[in-house]
Design an enzyme around this catalytic site. Structure first.
Site, short mmCIF file in Angstrom:
data_model
loop_
_atom_site.label_atom_id
_atom_site.label_comp_id
_atom_site.label_asym_id
_atom_site.label_seq_id
_atom_site.Cartn_x
_atom_site.Cartn_y
_atom_site.Cartn_z
N HIS A 1 -4.03 14.57 -2.31
CA HIS A 1 -3.58 13.95 -3.55
C HIS A 1 -4.15 12.54 -3.62
O HIS A 1 -4.45 11.92 -2.58
CB HIS A 1 -2.06 13.87 -3.60
N CYS B 1 3.94 12.78 -1.56
CA CYS B 1 3.40 11.43 -1.73
C CYS B 1 4.51 10.38 -1.68
O CYS B 1 4.33 9.31 -1.07
CB CYS B 1 2.61 11.33 -3.02
N CYS C 1 4.72 12.98 -6.25
CA CYS C 1 5.41 14.20 -5.86
C CYS C 1 6.23 13.93 -4.59
O CYS C 1 6.15 12.84 -4.02
CB CYS C 1 4.38 15.31 -5.62
N GLU D 1 -2.76 9.68 -4.14
CA GLU D 1 -1.99 8.70 -3.38
C GLU D 1 -2.27 8.78 -1.89
O GLU D 1 -2.41 7.76 -1.21
CB GLU D 1 -0.48 8.90 -3.58
#
Length: 160
Positions: A61, A94, A91, A63
């Site tokens: 992801h 993260c 999410c 992040e």
């Protein structure tokens, strides 16, 4: 827009634009357009955009990639006095990584109704039972961040 101007600082807009540029890199390679930057002392020290499909990695992801880069830059796992700017609300994975990295502040663009853990489904970033809580601001350049995702998925489904 006036409320947004009072809510966010001028530099917040600058850094969110950087995160949006990262999201556009993801979009250019067919990834979901989500981008992130980590800033410390007025300098970007970590950048990331979604690479899940490219890397065949569910943890790739925006992040997570930005956290890894910032940690490498600082030669430390603690991202003290850093701010993450991300186009989509983090999410659970993260959000957990952000708490673990001790990041000071998170600023996100648009909410995630299916996985948002910065206030939408739950707020892991400010859970008092954890050993760290972040400052949190949401809704910066919300429409622009939301449109990136909406248009991407419309094109994906052939409904541009």
């Amino acid at each position: 827009m006036e409320a947004e101007l009072n809510y966010f600082r001028e530099e917040d807009y600058k850094w969110m634009q950087e995160a949006i540029m990262e999201a556009k890199k993801a979009e250019a390679i067919g990834e979901v357009p989500i981008g992130a930057v980590i800033v410390k002392n007025g300098e970007v020290i970590g950048r990331g955009y979604n690479l899940r499909e490219t890397n065949l990695d569910p943890t790739a992801h925006a992040e997570m990639i930005a956290i890894r880069e910032a940690s490498s830059h600082l030669n430390a796992w603690r991202l003290l006095d850093c701010t993450l700017y991300v186009t989509l609300e983090p999410c659970p994975m993260c959000a957990g990584a952000l708490v673990q990295s001790r990041i000071r502040k998170v600023v996100f663009g648009t909410t995630d109704p299916k996985a948002g853990c910065a206030g939408t489904l739950m707020n892991l970033l400010q859970e008092p039972r954890f050993n760290h809580e972040t400052e949190l601001l949401g809704g910066l350049l919300q429409q622009e961040c939301s449109d990136l995702l909406t248009l991407f998925f419309r094109r994906l489904r052939g409904r541009s």
